[in-house]
Design an enzyme around this catalytic site. Structure first.
Site, PDB file in Angstrom:
ATOM      1  N   SER A   1      50.516  50.466  29.499  1.00 51.86           N
ATOM      2  CA  SER A   1      49.309  51.307  29.436  1.00 51.86           C
ATOM      3  C   SER A   1      48.290  50.860  30.477  1.00 51.86           C
ATOM      4  O   SER A   1      47.204  51.414  30.581  1.00 51.86           O
ATOM      5  CB  SER A   1      48.688  51.242  28.035  1.00 51.86           C
TER       6      SER A   1
ATOM      7  N   ASN B   1      46.440  44.113  18.370  1.00 47.25           N
ATOM      8  CA  ASN B   1      46.128  45.283  17.540  1.00 47.25           C
ATOM      9  C   ASN B   1      44.632  45.382  17.231  1.00 47.25           C
ATOM     10  O   ASN B   1      44.027  46.446  17.368  1.00 47.25           O
ATOM     11  CB  ASN B   1      46.929  45.251  16.234  1.00 47.25           C
TER      12      ASN B   1
ATOM     13  N   THR C   1      23.876  91.930  19.083  1.00 45.48           N
ATOM     14  CA  THR C   1      25.005  91.556  18.234  1.00 45.48           C
ATOM     15  C   THR C   1      26.166  92.380  18.766  1.00 45.48           C
ATOM     16  O   THR C   1      25.943  93.477  19.287  1.00 45.48           O
ATOM     17  CB  THR C   1      24.748  91.885  16.749  1.00 45.48           C
ATOM     18  N   HIS C   2      27.353  91.863  18.686  1.00 45.75           N
ATOM     19  CA  HIS C   2      28.546  92.531  19.248  1.00 45.75           C
ATOM     20  C   HIS C   2      28.372  92.844  20.732  1.00 45.75           C
ATOM     21  O   HIS C   2      28.950  93.802  21.232  1.00 45.75           O
ATOM     22  CB  HIS C   2      28.865  93.835  18.498  1.00 45.75           C
TER      23      HIS C   2
ATOM     24  N   SER D   1      32.676  83.442  47.994  1.00 41.32           N
ATOM     25  CA  SER D   1      34.070  83.867  48.060  1.00 41.32           C
ATOM     26  C   SER D   1      34.592  83.595  49.467  1.00 41.32           C
ATOM     27  O   SER D   1      33.860  83.706  50.435  1.00 41.32           O
ATOM     28  CB  SER D   1      34.152  85.354  47.733  1.00 41.32           C
TER      29      SER D   1
ATOM     30  N   LYS E   1      29.541  87.884  48.339  1.00 38.60           N
ATOM     31  CA  LYS E   1      29.606  87.457  46.928  1.00 38.60           C
ATOM     32  C   LYS E   1      29.025  86.079  46.672  1.00 38.60           C
ATOM     33  O   LYS E   1      29.098  85.175  47.489  1.00 38.60           O
ATOM     34  CB  LYS E   1      31.062  87.468  46.456  1.00 38.60           C
TER      35      LYS E   1
ATOM     36  N   ASN F   1      29.482  83.503  43.496  1.00 41.38           N
ATOM     37  CA  ASN F   1      30.296  83.385  42.279  1.00 41.38           C
ATOM     38  C   ASN F   1      29.774  82.334  41.314  1.00 41.38           C
ATOM     39  O   ASN F   1      29.311  81.276  41.737  1.00 41.38           O
ATOM     40  CB  ASN F   1      31.743  83.050  42.652  1.00 41.38           C
TER      41      ASN F   1
ATOM     42  N   GLU G   1      31.882  79.050  34.903  1.00 42.40           N
ATOM     43  CA  GLU G   1      33.283  79.375  34.592  1.00 42.40           C
ATOM     44  C   GLU G   1      34.081  78.103  34.355  1.00 42.40           C
ATOM     45  O   GLU G   1      34.883  78.016  33.418  1.00 42.40           O
ATOM     46  CB  GLU G   1      33.904  80.183  35.737  1.00 42.40           C
TER      47      GLU G   1
ATOM     48  N   TYR H   1      49.504  49.247  12.536  1.00 42.55           N
ATOM     49  CA  TYR H   1      49.590  49.624  13.948  1.00 42.55           C
ATOM     50  C   TYR H   1      50.985  50.140  14.310  1.00 42.55           C
ATOM     51  O   TYR H   1      51.998  49.618  13.862  1.00 42.55           O
ATOM     52  CB  TYR H   1      49.250  48.422  14.860  1.00 42.55           C
TER      53      TYR H   1
ATOM     54  N   GLN I   1      48.919  53.965  21.285  1.00 36.71           N
ATOM     55  CA  GLN I   1      48.580  53.758  22.693  1.00 36.71           C
ATOM     56  C   GLN I   1      48.247  55.092  23.376  1.00 36.71           C
ATOM     57  O   GLN I   1      47.560  55.124  24.384  1.00 36.71           O
ATOM     58  CB  GLN I   1      49.742  53.071  23.401  1.00 36.71           C
TER      59      GLN I   1
ATOM     60  N   LYS J   1      44.217  56.861  24.299  1.00 37.75           N
ATOM     61  CA  LYS J   1      43.147  56.569  25.272  1.00 37.75           C
ATOM     62  C   LYS J   1      42.887  57.645  26.309  1.00 37.75           C
ATOM     63  O   LYS J   1      41.741  58.029  26.548  1.00 37.75           O
ATOM     64  CB  LYS J   1      43.447  55.238  25.972  1.00 37.75           C
TER      65      LYS J   1
END
Ligand code: ARG
Length: 461
Positions: free
Chosen positions: A21, A108, A153-154, A275, A281, A283, A288, A315, A320, A323
């Site tokens: 690890s 451990n 709403t909606h 873009s 444009k 963006n 996003e 354990y 492991q 992480k």
């Protein structure tokens, strides 16, 4: 050669690759060294190792820390993990005293301690970042308690609200997140160190001392549980997932609001992208990505929940796998909160477009119905139909109900033929927003009161 060394030397290369690890847990070097120094101090105080050995151990560990931070430390996968890497280097540096450090502990409880220390540190960092974001939202709110925006709403225009009220909804979400991190911090602030492999140790250790040296509130109280517990990791993953869900929701609105269709906000050029093919444009890549990154932190939470679900006590090496997801979620939320804060701080708000949008969709229609119920003693259902007539009339002359003259209102429905001028007030959008003055409502008065509560909260936290 001990049996362990014989086994090591015969390991296939692919086993080391698979079993190790070190590639990712080297991130825990500072926590590992902090934990080992505290453990060695406690061992010396208890007379389990000599003061001289403790001093050599501590000096050696500090040298290793420096080597790592200067990039001079030689990482070798054969060391398997950060704990062995540091211990092996310590024996090269100080010789036999290094071998006494692992008395009364195992990897451990060591890894549980290192990981807890990491999670606790990061919990505090994330809380600070949340607070900064809340502060920016409150700053925006302070100047927009009278700025009208269509409440939806909606995703349909519903009733006029003010923009500060909208920002405060997010401030509330991030405040709950802050409190969630505070609560997991205190629930998990206990030291597993000294639990040893699974059952405690026959050595006369003082776990309270180690806990105190590490800044924990005390030691955990059941070695079997604490040597394999990963609830603290799950809690930070859940807290991050919830907070990123909130980040994603505000990002979604920023994306909508910055479109031509809405035109409510513009993101500063510093945080917008262009873009590669359409030069005109701008963006919203940042919101996003924030929305998109929420998916991966959900994945990290589900991943660890799944790793843990079938583990017998105590354990197991499956653990492991705890992480990388946590590191990823922590790094994701840290940069996400920083960038969202910066975007909000520099956001250009188009008040005029927000107010113009309120004149679409007859946002004050409910107010007319309420007025008739309150002042004309008309049953709500009848008032509802009268209002429907007014809306239909307004549509027929291409106006919003908030724009109707007294004459037009009188013409719109038989029942309103003799209505007085005061009816116009209830159709006014700002009047409609301010009429919602119930506790927690959108009126400027209620909004200002909530801003004061937030200012006090920021001051106290
Ligand atoms: N690298 C291990 C982990 O991350 C450390 C604990 C190993 N303990 C063991 N008994 N093999 O979980």
């Amino acid at each position: 050669m001990s049996e362990q060394q014989i086994l090591k030397n015969t390991n296939a290369e692919i086993l080391n690759q698979f079993n190790a690890s070190l590639m990712f847990d080297k991130k825990l070097y500072a926590q590992d060294i902090k934990g080992s120094i505290a453990h060695s101090k406690m061992l010396a105080l208890q007379g389990i190792i000599t003061l001289d050995d403790q001093e050599q151990i501590e000096a050696g560990l500090l040298t290793i820390k420096e080597e790592i931070e200067k990039g001079e430390f030689i990482w070798t996968i054969n060391d398997e993990d950060i704990h062995m890497a540091i211990e092996n280097r310590l024996s090269k540096l100080i010789g036999s005293a290094a071998g006494r450090l692992h008395t009364a502990r195992s990897r451990n409880d060591q890894v549980a301690t290192d990981f807890s220390l990491y999670v606790q540190d990061k919990t505090l960092d994330i809380k600070e970042k949340l607070k900064k974001l809340i502060k920016v939202l409150i700053d925006i709110s302070s100047v927009h308690t009278d700025t009208l925006i269509p409440g939806m709403t909606h995703l349909q225009h519903a009733q006029p609200i003010n923009f500060a009220f909208h920002m405060l909804a997010y401030a509330n979400m991030f405040k709950r997140d802050f409190e969630r991190f505070s609560s997991s911090y205190s629930r998990n602030n206990y030291s597993p160190l000294g639990s040893a492999a699974l059952a405690g140790t026959p050595h006369n250790i003082d776990r309270f001392k180690t806990a105190e040296l590490l800044g924990f509130d005390g030691p955990t109280n059941c070695a079997l549980d604490s040597s394999s517990n990963r609830d603290f990791a799950l809690e930070i993953l859940f807290n991050i997932a919830t907070s990123m869900m909130h980040v994603s929701r505000i990002s979604e609105e920023l994306i909508l609001w910055s479109s031509y269709e809405f035109g409510f906000v513009k993101m500063s050029d510093e945080y917008a992208t262009t873009s590669s093919i359409m030069p005109q444009k701008k963006n919203p890549d940042v919101p996003e990505l924030l929305r998109g990154k929420t998916g991966r932190v959900y994945g990290n939470l589900i991943g660890l929940l799944t790793v843990m679900k079938g583990l017998p006590l105590a354990y197991n090496k499956d653990t492991q796998e705890d992480k990388e997801g946590v590191f990823d979620s922590v790094e994701t939320i840290e940069i996400s909160l920083d960038i969202l804060t910066a975007v909000m701080e520099t956001l250009i708000i188009n008040k005029e477009n927000m107010e113009k949008a309120c004149q679409i969709g007859h946002l004050s229609a409910t107010d007319l119905a309420d007025y008739l119920v309150k002042n004309k003693n008309i049953p709500f259902r009848t008032a509802y139909y009268i209002t429907k007539d007014v809306v239909a009339y307004a549509n027929s002359i291409r106006k919003d109900v908030s724009e109707l003259s007294l004459d037009e209102v009188r013409k719109s429905s038989k029942e309103l033929e003799n209505v007085e001028e005061e009816i116009l007030a209830c159709l006014n959008l700002r009047h409609s927003m301010n009429a919602r003055n119930s506790f927690g409502g959108t009126s400027t008065e209620q909004t200002k009161a909530l801003i004061e509560i937030f200012k006090q909260w920021i001051y106290n936290n």
